[in-house]
Motif scaffolding. Sequence first.
Motif, short mmCIF file in Angstrom:
data_model
loop_
_atom_site.label_atom_id
_atom_site.label_comp_id
_atom_site.label_asym_id
_atom_site.label_seq_id
_atom_site.Cartn_x
_atom_site.Cartn_y
_atom_site.Cartn_z
N VAL A 31 0.85 -1.18 0.00
CA VAL A 31 0.00 0.00 0.00
C VAL A 31 0.89 1.23 0.00
O VAL A 31 1.87 1.31 0.74
CB VAL A 31 -0.97 -0.01 1.20
N THR A 32 0.57 2.19 -0.85
CA THR A 32 1.35 3.43 -0.95
C THR A 32 0.45 4.63 -0.65
O THR A 32 -0.78 4.55 -0.71
CB THR A 32 1.96 3.59 -2.35
N ASN A 100 -1.96 -4.79 -4.75
CA ASN A 100 -1.25 -3.52 -4.70
C ASN A 100 -2.27 -2.39 -4.61
O ASN A 100 -3.06 -2.18 -5.53
CB ASN A 100 -0.36 -3.33 -5.94
N ILE A 101 -2.27 -1.66 -3.49
CA ILE A 101 -3.25 -0.60 -3.24
C ILE A 101 -2.55 0.74 -3.29
O ILE A 101 -1.50 0.94 -2.68
CB ILE A 101 -3.91 -0.78 -1.85
N VAL A 102 -3.15 1.68 -4.02
CA VAL A 102 -2.64 3.05 -4.09
C VAL A 102 -3.69 3.97 -3.51
O VAL A 102 -4.80 4.07 -4.04
CB VAL A 102 -2.31 3.46 -5.54
N MET A 103 -3.36 4.64 -2.41
CA MET A 103 -4.29 5.58 -1.80
C MET A 103 -4.18 6.93 -2.48
O MET A 103 -3.15 7.28 -3.06
CB MET A 103 -4.00 5.71 -0.30
N SER A 104 -5.24 7.70 -2.43
CA SER A 104 -5.28 9.00 -3.09
C SER A 104 -4.39 10.00 -2.36
O SER A 104 -4.38 10.06 -1.13
CB SER A 104 -6.72 9.53 -3.13
N THR A 105 -3.62 10.78 -3.12
CA THR A 105 -2.80 11.84 -2.50
C THR A 105 -3.66 13.05 -2.15
O THR A 105 -3.33 13.79 -1.22
CB THR A 105 -1.68 12.27 -3.47
N MET A 110 -9.03 7.77 1.09
CA MET A 110 -9.74 7.09 0.02
C MET A 110 -8.77 6.36 -0.90
O MET A 110 -7.71 6.90 -1.23
CB MET A 110 -10.55 8.09 -0.81
N PRO A 111 -9.11 5.15 -1.33
CA PRO A 111 -8.24 4.45 -2.30
C PRO A 111 -8.38 5.06 -3.69
O PRO A 111 -9.49 5.38 -4.13
CB PRO A 111 -8.76 3.02 -2.27
N GLU A 112 -7.26 5.23 -4.37
CA GLU A 112 -7.30 5.72 -5.74
C GLU A 112 -7.49 4.58 -6.72
O GLU A 112 -8.25 4.67 -7.69
CB GLU A 112 -6.00 6.47 -6.05
#
Length: 389
Positions: A31-32, A100-105, A110-112
Amino acid sequence: MKQLIAIMLLTFVFAGCKQDNKKSFTVNGTVTNTQAKKAYLEEVPVASMQPVIVDSAEIRGGKFSLKTEALEDAIYNIRLDQLDFPVASVINDAPEVDLNIVMSTETPLMPEKFEVKNSPASQAMKAFMLAFNEKMIRLMNNVHKADSLRSTKMADSSLAPLMQNIRQEGAALKDYALTEIKKGVNPALSMFELGYYQSTANGQALGLEPFDNKQVFALIDDITKKFPNHVSVAGLKLNLQQEIKAAEDRTWIGKQAPDFTLPDVSGKPVSLGSFKGQYVLVDFWAGWCRPCRAENPNVVAVFNKYKSKGFAVLGVSLDDDANSWKNAIQNDKLAWTQVSDLKKWQSPVVALYKFNGIPFNVLIDPQGKIIAEGLRGIDLENKLAVIFP
């Protein structure tokens, strides 16, 4: 009755059978763009759709590993820290799944996006949600446009093409869900897709038509035939047989409308039977009921649109003050017949039609048979558009 299946898919827990052949399941995740310290794995059993935490792990260097054992295929949510919603969902159709999870910047909670590997069912579930939500957003935008047109009192000629488009998009969304459910590549996936559509159709004012009880039972029956060893789906099928019968006993649809007579605003007795030969909406409401008053503009719009085609409305008020009742009629511009005995919830019509909340309505055909109930907003417009094309 149309909400039965959504409720069943969200609340029923089948626990009558046991299996000994458990299989291990591992989610290897990264997760990033997050400050979260812990990841949780929630099992969402096919029959209940009620998440249960089955494992947790520390997030170190943006990585985590979650493990569990399962009796059969089910949905699994991944949550971070104390978030109220999952950031990803997978299905245990393989021993190990890479996630692979990318969170919203911009919105860190919230996940992107997320990517999943080694799980065909999980990838299919993700693809279904993305396609479904894309179609639903288009539908929602058009529904909002229609609401705006109504509020500006635009001519019916401006609204009609948009309403036709809304009906076509709703039918296309239902067909898409049905096609995906029938593919039947995984029992957990098919049940997820069914529940996803039903809960959306029942929970959103989009004019979506839910699958009726017979359709749902046929779909679940088909899933049990394709996957006879899936205990939860088999259990849900057995329970639904009983619940559908009970619901059919409770609904008014398909039954003759009970007749009644009540005084109108001038005290003259009016009977429901006097409307026979027309399509009539019996609208139970009250001047003190805010949801009723909010719904009144929708009823006014369809009454004005279809009154020349054989459509009538009979308003039945649960007011207990004559002045308040008459003022509400005048202020909301309700130009159809209104009746009330001013007995509020003690009115005999409440027990006769067995409802416990308003607004409530039933739509009756020219022969006196009830063909729909509980129509509100765009659902009422869509139903009448079919009757009066």
